[in-house]
Motif scaffolding. Structure first.
Motif: not given
Length: 312
Positions: A138-152, A205-213
């Motif tokens: 994905t072109p989305i930076p890792r830091v934004l992936q993590r922040l968005y998954a944490r928010l969700m 996958a769940s939002w939690r799975w994305l955050r933990r990944a």
């Protein structure tokens, strides 16, 4: 069924033993929403080369139960649970399997194998990682992936689905095959198994799975982690992977001290071991060459001659 330390039942497979001399043993771990039936063709190829082959479904998918209230959603409280499962399974498998001992993982399985290796939880003679999930395509930076998954995970049920269908957000079930393989026959084989054994099906996958990944990616990205891995590692990857990050795989190849990277272009999609024959044959040949060099069959000690008979 193999019982994990907390009593969770993990579905495992012991493929028939090879005929003739043993080459060693391979333990195979599939990817997210995967199941070992998809790889029986590969298991038989390895068996024909003399390998004893075992496999397992990850906790929470295929024949190893579910962890979310919605059985269609893949969920996990933390990836460390899977690392613990692998460590326990590996220890028992290694004790009863002839060496050399090789652990192979595809996609998420490759990520978890590498993490267990980096954390010293497993000690195989060699490792083979096929399209390992070391980051998302994905072109989305890792830091934004993590922040968005944490928010969700905080805004609702963390075990709810993070997308609607298929293997990644925005993809449709109808076009799922173009993410995985060019080989229509092998893709149809996956659908056949799901029709025969509906319990194999797993959706998003769940939002939690994305955050933990994302958090697990960060653990491997930490300075000095991959640099400390001494085990020989074979990386099989495609630059055009639409699911996992080629850049993350290439970066890991630069950091691992004892690694061989074999890469494809547009001729290969994510499931390299289930691709068309030219791609798949090259993958198997690369694995043969790597293991012949890095995990050769031990040469048996010569049989001592019988004691000389007493002279008359």
């Amino acid at each position: 069924m193999w019982l994990a330390a907390d009593g969770a039942a993990i579905r495992t497979l012991a493929w028939p033993a090879p005929e003739g001399p043993s080459r060693g043993s391979i333990l195979f771990l599939p990817g997210r929403a995967d199941f070992y039936e998809k790889y029986l063709e590969t298991f038989e190829d390895w068996r024909s080369r003399g390998w004893h082959v075992s496999a397992a479904d990850w906790r929470g998918q295929a024949g190893s139960g579910r962890l979310a209230a919605d059985p269609a959603v893949g969920d996990i409280a933390d990836f460390s649970i899977w690392v613990d499962d692998l460590a326990g399974l590996f220890a028992q498998w290694r004790a009863g399997a002839p060496g050399p001992h090789v652990v192979a993982g595809h996609s998420m399985g490759g990520h978890l194998v590498l993490r267990a290796l980096a954390e010293g939880r497993i000690d195989p003679d060699a490792v083979v990682l096929c399209a390992p999930m070391l980051g998302f395509a994905t072109p989305i930076p890792r830091v934004l992936q993590r922040l968005y998954a944490r928010l969700m995970t905080r805004l609702g049920d963390p075990a709810r689905a993070a997308w609607k269908a298929s293997e990644k957000p925005g993809a449709r079930e109808k076009t799922r095959a173009i993410l995985l393989t060019h080989d229509e026959r092998r893709y149809a084989g996956e659908l056949w198994w799901k029709a025969q054994r509906p319990f194999l099906r797993l959706g998003p996958a769940s939002w939690r799975w994305l955050r933990r990944a994302s958090e697990s990616f960060d653990r491997l990205d930490a300075p000095g982690v991959l640099e400390a891995v001494t085990c020989p590692v074979l990386l099989l990857a495609t630059r055009r992977d639409a699911l996992v990050s080629w850049r993350a795989i290439a970066r890991a190849a630069r950091r691992l001290p004892h690694v061989r990277l074999v890469a494809w272009g547009r001729e290969a999609r994510h499931e390299i071991l289930r691709e068309c024959d030219p791609v798949r044959d090259r993958a198997l040949a690369s694995m043969d060459e790597f293991l012949n060099r890095e995990a050769p069959t031990p040469v048996p000690a010569p049989t001592p001659p019988p004691p000389a008979s007493p002279q008359a």
